[in-house]
Design an enzyme around this catalytic site. Sequence first.
Site, PDB file in Angstrom:
ATOM      1  N   LEU A 175      -0.812   9.683   4.428  1.00  8.25           N
ATOM      2  CA  LEU A 175      -2.130   9.114   4.120  1.00  8.25           C
ATOM      3  C   LEU A 175      -2.987  10.016   3.229  1.00  8.25           C
ATOM      4  O   LEU A 175      -4.193  10.118   3.427  1.00  8.25           O
ATOM      5  CB  LEU A 175      -2.903   8.778   5.406  1.00  8.25           C
ATOM      6  CG  LEU A 175      -2.346   7.643   6.268  1.00  8.25           C
ATOM      7  CD1 LEU A 175      -3.271   7.391   7.472  1.00  8.25           C
ATOM      8  CD2 LEU A 175      -2.203   6.358   5.459  1.00  8.25           C
ATOM      9  N   CYS A 200       1.072   3.747  10.503  1.00  7.23           N
ATOM     10  CA  CYS A 200       1.618   4.819   9.673  1.00  7.23           C
ATOM     11  C   CYS A 200       2.372   5.812  10.557  1.00  7.23           C
ATOM     12  O   CYS A 200       1.796   6.385  11.483  1.00  7.23           O
ATOM     13  CB  CYS A 200       0.522   5.563   8.918  1.00  7.23           C
ATOM     14  SG  CYS A 200       1.206   6.930   7.940  1.00  7.23           S
ATOM     15  N   GLY A 203      12.960   0.530   1.774  1.00  3.59           N
ATOM     16  CA  GLY A 203      13.941   0.207   0.741  1.00  3.59           C
ATOM     17  C   GLY A 203      14.837  -0.933   1.189  1.00  3.59           C
ATOM     18  O   GLY A 203      14.728  -1.416   2.326  1.00  3.59           O
ATOM     19  N   ASN A 222       5.617  -2.031   8.422  1.00  4.38           N
ATOM     20  CA  ASN A 222       5.470  -0.671   7.909  1.00  4.38           C
ATOM     21  C   ASN A 222       6.872  -0.035   7.974  1.00  4.38           C
ATOM     22  O   ASN A 222       7.845  -0.683   8.350  1.00  4.38           O
ATOM     23  CB  ASN A 222       4.451   0.101   8.754  1.00  4.38           C
ATOM     24  CG  ASN A 222       3.784   1.221   7.951  1.00  4.38           C
ATOM     25  OD1 ASN A 222       4.454   1.936   7.210  1.00  4.38           O
ATOM     26  ND2 ASN A 222       2.483   1.376   8.108  1.00  4.38           N
ATOM     27  N   SER A 266       0.828  -1.204   0.000  1.00  4.35           N
ATOM     28  CA  SER A 266       0.000   0.000   0.000  1.00  4.35           C
ATOM     29  C   SER A 266       0.867   1.261   0.000  1.00  4.35           C
ATOM     30  O   SER A 266       1.888   1.339   0.681  1.00  4.35           O
ATOM     31  CB  SER A 266      -0.890  -0.007   1.241  1.00  4.35           C
ATOM     32  OG  SER A 266      -1.695   1.146   1.259  1.00  4.35           O
ATOM     33  N   GLY A 284       9.226  -5.270   3.411  1.00  7.84           N
ATOM     34  CA  GLY A 284      10.259  -4.378   3.916  1.00  7.84           C
ATOM     35  C   GLY A 284      11.529  -4.601   3.104  1.00  7.84           C
ATOM     36  O   GLY A 284      12.259  -5.557   3.353  1.00  7.84           O
ATOM     37  N   ASN A 324      -6.518  -1.355   1.922  1.00 11.49           N
ATOM     38  CA  ASN A 324      -5.761  -0.831   3.050  1.00 11.49           C
ATOM     39  C   ASN A 324      -6.525   0.323   3.696  1.00 11.49           C
ATOM     40  O   ASN A 324      -6.904   1.282   3.026  1.00 11.49           O
ATOM     41  CB  ASN A 324      -4.376  -0.372   2.585  1.00 11.49           C
ATOM     42  CG  ASN A 324      -3.510   0.081   3.747  1.00 11.49           C
ATOM     43  OD1 ASN A 324      -3.715   1.151   4.300  1.00 11.49           O
ATOM     44  ND2 ASN A 324      -2.548  -0.744   4.122  1.00 11.49           N
TER      45      ASN A 324
END
Lengths: 244, 302
Positions: B73, B131, B218, B193, B21, B244, B100
């Site tokens: 968001l 988030c 990354g 996340n 997402s 991840g 999501n």
Amino acid sequence: MVKTVYTVAGNERIARDVYKMELCGDTSMITAPGQFINIALGGRYLRRPISVHDASGDALTIIYKVVGGGTEDMSRMAKGTRLDVLSGLGNGFDTSVSGDTPLLLGGGLGAAPMYMLAKKLTAEGKRVSAVYGFASADDVFGVDELRSLGVDTAVATVDGTAGVRGFVTDGVPETYTYAYSCGPEPMMKAVYKKIKTGGQFSFEARMGCGFGACLGCSCRTVTGYKRICRDGPVLTKEEILWEG
Amino acid sequence: MGRLTVDLCGIELDNPIIPASGTFGFGYEFAEYYDINILGTFSFKGTTKEPRFGNPLPRIAECTAGMINSVGLQNPGVHEVIAHELPRMREVLHKPVMANVGGFSPEEYAYTVSALDGEDSVGWFEINISCPNVHAGGAVTGSDCRATGEVVGAVRAVTKKPVIVKLSPNVTDIAEIARAAEAAGADGISLINTLLGMRIDLRRKKPVIANVMGGFSGPAVFPVALRCVYQVGRAVDLPVVGMGGVSSAEDVIEMMLAGATAVGVGAANLRDPYACRDIIEALPAALDKYGINEIKDIIGGA
């Protein structure tokens, strides 16, 4: 928008920290002046979005300034280097609304995309004038090539070492039918206030993807949220909301 | 049943690859590059009850082997998503999508899930309690077991579709949060996340990101993600979507050996729009290389 490979055909310094890179490859996705390409560099995670200076057939040129490690790497690239590039990104300038005597206003690196725009406008039979602004004489580029198109080109430098002393806005002529602008935001704000006609402004932003997926470069406009990479980089004067 | 097929909460995926997402929008930017039906599915842009513009620019900073984002968001709100984004998405994706959902209270999460529950194209919910870009200092609901349980419980009460809870790595004990989500009725866990990070612009001597901090993702975060997936996989009896820093078929195999049933791909999509296609195409040869017949056989095998 396409992922392709461009080969470096030339790479030379044309002003202080400013380089012109000639690339060879498929440019068919470049459909308007003011679009950009996004270049992957070895050892750097994000691509570098750079505006197209000129494109036709198999040849594309970009003009970039060394501002960090990525562009420094680019400045050292030799002829024959193969680059992984996303090409044909962004909306570009719309020349259909320019009227007969459009005005181009380029500040610093913002002069880079103006050449292809001038080529298109003059090919459409329009009488084009331009003002390029730079900090100093050492920063000036792109003036002769613009004049070679028959564009009436004025130069302004902040310190007065080339052209008239002052800013782009000090060189705006009496009459013109439309204005196209690209440069640092303070300069574009000043242009926005100065011009009496409609216009288009090309913006710059730190981008994640460059093709509209990550929303890393969103801005508010009169007509809603826009992604500078995808819905821009060119916004019309009527839709711009200046923030800050 | 191909050798890449996996089952995620009762829905079969043609392969375990799920664009994460926030890196894939509603799919149609990528559909210009390739047929996105080759994906297992994707998790669409985090959706909230109300429209959100998100954070000021700059929202993006580059890092060694990764990037920081501080999008916050941005989304048009659930009703606009249902009215305009999902119909457009259905033109390019012909399989169930992962919805999501973000929020600021259990009621808000439940409202958004409830509004999306009637959409046939939604196969799973992914509940984002992690988030780092919407509260001051990067605080997240998913750093507290009780708050996690409340959100998951509220969502559980309004849908029969699988509920996958997306966890933050920015916690003391991620297994404990996973257990709280399981106890509140989650059907699956996704993680990680982004990691809370920052960069400073040396010319301005100020943070690059307007909001100071943002979410780091990354390839650099892959070992941290792998460790979290391993810990959570052993803490709960639920399928795990591991993500991840995944950038290659080998990374996918590693994630699955650590305990992932399916594998999210995030930042890689932004650097290369073909990242997921290339990973899926490379998977069969990678399985051959490591003597793996069917990919589902390796889940949690490490």
